[in-house]
Write an enzyme that holds these catalytic residues in place. Sequence first.
Site, PDB file in Angstrom:
ATOM      1  N   THR A 156       9.764  -8.121 -12.831  1.00  0.00           N
ATOM      2  CA  THR A 156       9.009  -9.348 -13.103  1.00  0.00           C
ATOM      3  C   THR A 156       7.872  -9.502 -12.109  1.00  0.00           C
ATOM      4  OG1 THR A 156      11.008 -10.404 -13.953  1.00  0.00           O
ATOM      5  CG2 THR A 156       9.180 -11.844 -13.346  1.00  0.00           C
TER       6      THR A 156
ATOM      7  N   ASN B  16      -7.948   3.359   9.905  1.00  0.00           N
ATOM      8  CA  ASN B  16      -7.559   2.050  10.409  1.00  0.00           C
ATOM      9  C   ASN B  16      -7.650   1.944  11.924  1.00  0.00           C
ATOM     10  OD1 ASN B  16      -5.308   3.962  10.139  1.00  0.00           O
ATOM     11  ND2 ASN B  16      -4.110   2.371  11.149  1.00  0.00           N
TER      12      ASN B  16
ATOM     13  N   CYS C 210       2.914   3.511  25.751  1.00  0.00           N
ATOM     14  CA  CYS C 210       3.609   3.944  26.962  1.00  0.00           C
ATOM     15  C   CYS C 210       4.095   2.698  27.685  1.00  0.00           C
ATOM     16  CB  CYS C 210       2.692   4.770  27.858  1.00  0.00           C
ATOM     17  SG  CYS C 210       1.110   4.016  28.227  1.00  0.00           S
TER      18      CYS C 210
ATOM     19  N   HIS D 256      -2.908  -7.949   2.022  1.00  0.00           N
ATOM     20  CA  HIS D 256      -2.911  -8.607   3.335  1.00  0.00           C
ATOM     21  C   HIS D 256      -3.991  -8.063   4.263  1.00  0.00           C
ATOM     22  CE1 HIS D 256      -0.997  -5.602   6.091  1.00  0.00           C
ATOM     23  NE2 HIS D 256      -0.532  -5.116   4.963  1.00  0.00           N
TER      24      HIS D 256
ATOM     25  N   GLY E  81       0.803  -1.209   0.000  1.00  0.00           N
ATOM     26  CA  GLY E  81       0.000   0.000   0.000  1.00  0.00           C
ATOM     27  C   GLY E  81       0.837   1.261   0.000  1.00  0.00           C
TER      28      GLY E  81
ATOM     29  N   GLN F 156      -8.211  -0.178   4.066  1.00  0.00           N
ATOM     30  CA  GLN F 156      -8.955  -0.681   5.226  1.00  0.00           C
ATOM     31  C   GLN F 156     -10.432  -0.900   4.928  1.00  0.00           C
ATOM     32  OE1 GLN F 156      -8.179  -1.866   8.065  1.00  0.00           O
ATOM     33  NE2 GLN F 156      -6.021  -1.340   8.212  1.00  0.00           N
TER      34      GLN F 156
END
Length: 603
Positions: free
Chosen positions: A410, A322, A519, A374, A231, A352
Amino acid sequence: LAPLAHRSRAVAVLMIAAVSVSPFSARACDFGLQSASNSRPGPRFVTPTRRISRRKNVVAASSSQTSHVAVVAVPTAAKPAPAGLQLTTPGLVFGALLGGLPFVAWLLRRNDEDAPGKWASRRGTSEALPMSGLGGSANSAETRGATTSAIGSPLLNPLFETCVYLDYNATTPVFPEVASACTPFLWHHFGNPSSGHAFSVSTRDAIATARAQVAKTINCEPAEIVFTSCGSESDNHAIQSAVEHFHSQKMDNKSRTGEVPHVVASEIEHPAILEYLIHGKKKGTLDFTLVKVNSEGIVDPVDIASAVKPNTVLMSLMHANNEVGSVQPVAECAKAARDKNPKILIHCDASQSLGKIPVDVAALDVDYLTIVGHKIGAPKGVAATFAKNGAPWCKLIHGGGQENGRRAGTENVVLIVALGAACALIDTEKDKLPRYMEACCDELRRILSAELGDYTQVGEENNADPANSLSGLRFNGPTDRSLRLPNTVSVGIKGTSASVLLENLAHSNGVAASAGAACHSGETGASISGVLLAMEVPESYAVGTLRLSVGRHTTVEDIENGAARIIEVARKQRAEIDAMPEGERPWWCVRNIPKMFVNSAAK
């Protein structure tokens, strides 16, 4: 027999022949050896199962040329037969050799079966293909899996039995149907699509099929699809194409010599957009404006129009966020931008949203669109860019003429086929899957609200500030379900640290999810995501924000078990913090957090 090791059919014939012949080998060898001792025709002997004593008479015969002596056996009285079958030594040896052939043939056949798929792969079938990388063959129970699956069905990965996966927005597992579609191109169809021989036909046709499948899913022409690696590459392609197009026009128009191209985007875009803009501005090749979002993470088309300038070349807006799942009014923003500057190009990052809500490039009215494999059940390493016919295009990778001259290199046939199969699966399940994911999220919200919603921090019992005391939970993003992704829950758990929650869950392999803030225990500083900052989420919730996202293979048990584990860890952390003296509590439990603790890069 060694040449037969790789000829399983010949070995099978040898086994059958050997088994058929071996019972008669002993008798045959006895007869053969005795009959071979005399080259002339004579009496035929058949070895009986019981020996009979014979009296031997010598008979002489003469002729004009030679004389012969024949031995004629004359039976006498039978004597008791010895126990067991008696064979001559040559017959025993020859019979043993011939009788051992079935065992040798079995060994050869076993060795041939130890590599399943040799014959099947040559015939082009995928069911028996080897998968040595997984530690076994494709026919083994541990590795072959199912080639089809259903919405809400668990996958065979044993890790799913111990850890609840609620991080589909980060990546999805490879769906069984997708894996089945691309497996033959790992083992059988390997030709270079750019070659001109027979081996290239199947791979070239597979790419064309995948291109058509992707185009159908987003409602465009196959020629408008450019396959990329990820992406980020697709996003960079869109910006670079618009910027380079501006520079080429500037060279033709001397009156625009001092201008630089301008890009408009939202504050909550993916880093692939934001980082490219920051880098371009440092180099002096472009300028940009980031438009604010409201408290639900949605941009206003009016603000987009206000940011557009005469030198604005591109508006880039993600279709859905997202982190919080907010869906942007892309078509309305595109219209507002074009009303202000008709020459502006529109890019949309739909990585998303695809597979969760409808993605139609004609309805969105965009010039470029990004989709990612993915995120929809394909492997990592493949994506696609929609480039509208007539839209400018700038190559980032130079070399061969692949992808109609738009991207050199390719083609990765295996992954391209997988992306096409994933898009085809989206078309098949576009009505059922979003409803299932939404039902999962509704149940997740219900359980978390019931168990963690009623909470007031120690020392704030009399505080009437709604942002700090009225609820233990805050669901970030749009309240209207039509304005958010059906699979995403962004929940801020007050009195907790999301990163500590996830760390504790990870130790027990409890839940896999993402945090909206980073954190760490023992540190004085922390960072809250830029999305939550842009939405102005109160710090007491932002620090404890979890992003939970479900998908095609999330089960009902996953929702129940995942919620239960989160509730257990959150309650434990709340109790530990409430037991601390006020001066020793973590900084994120203190109201009016200084902005020095906020990651400036996320602003």
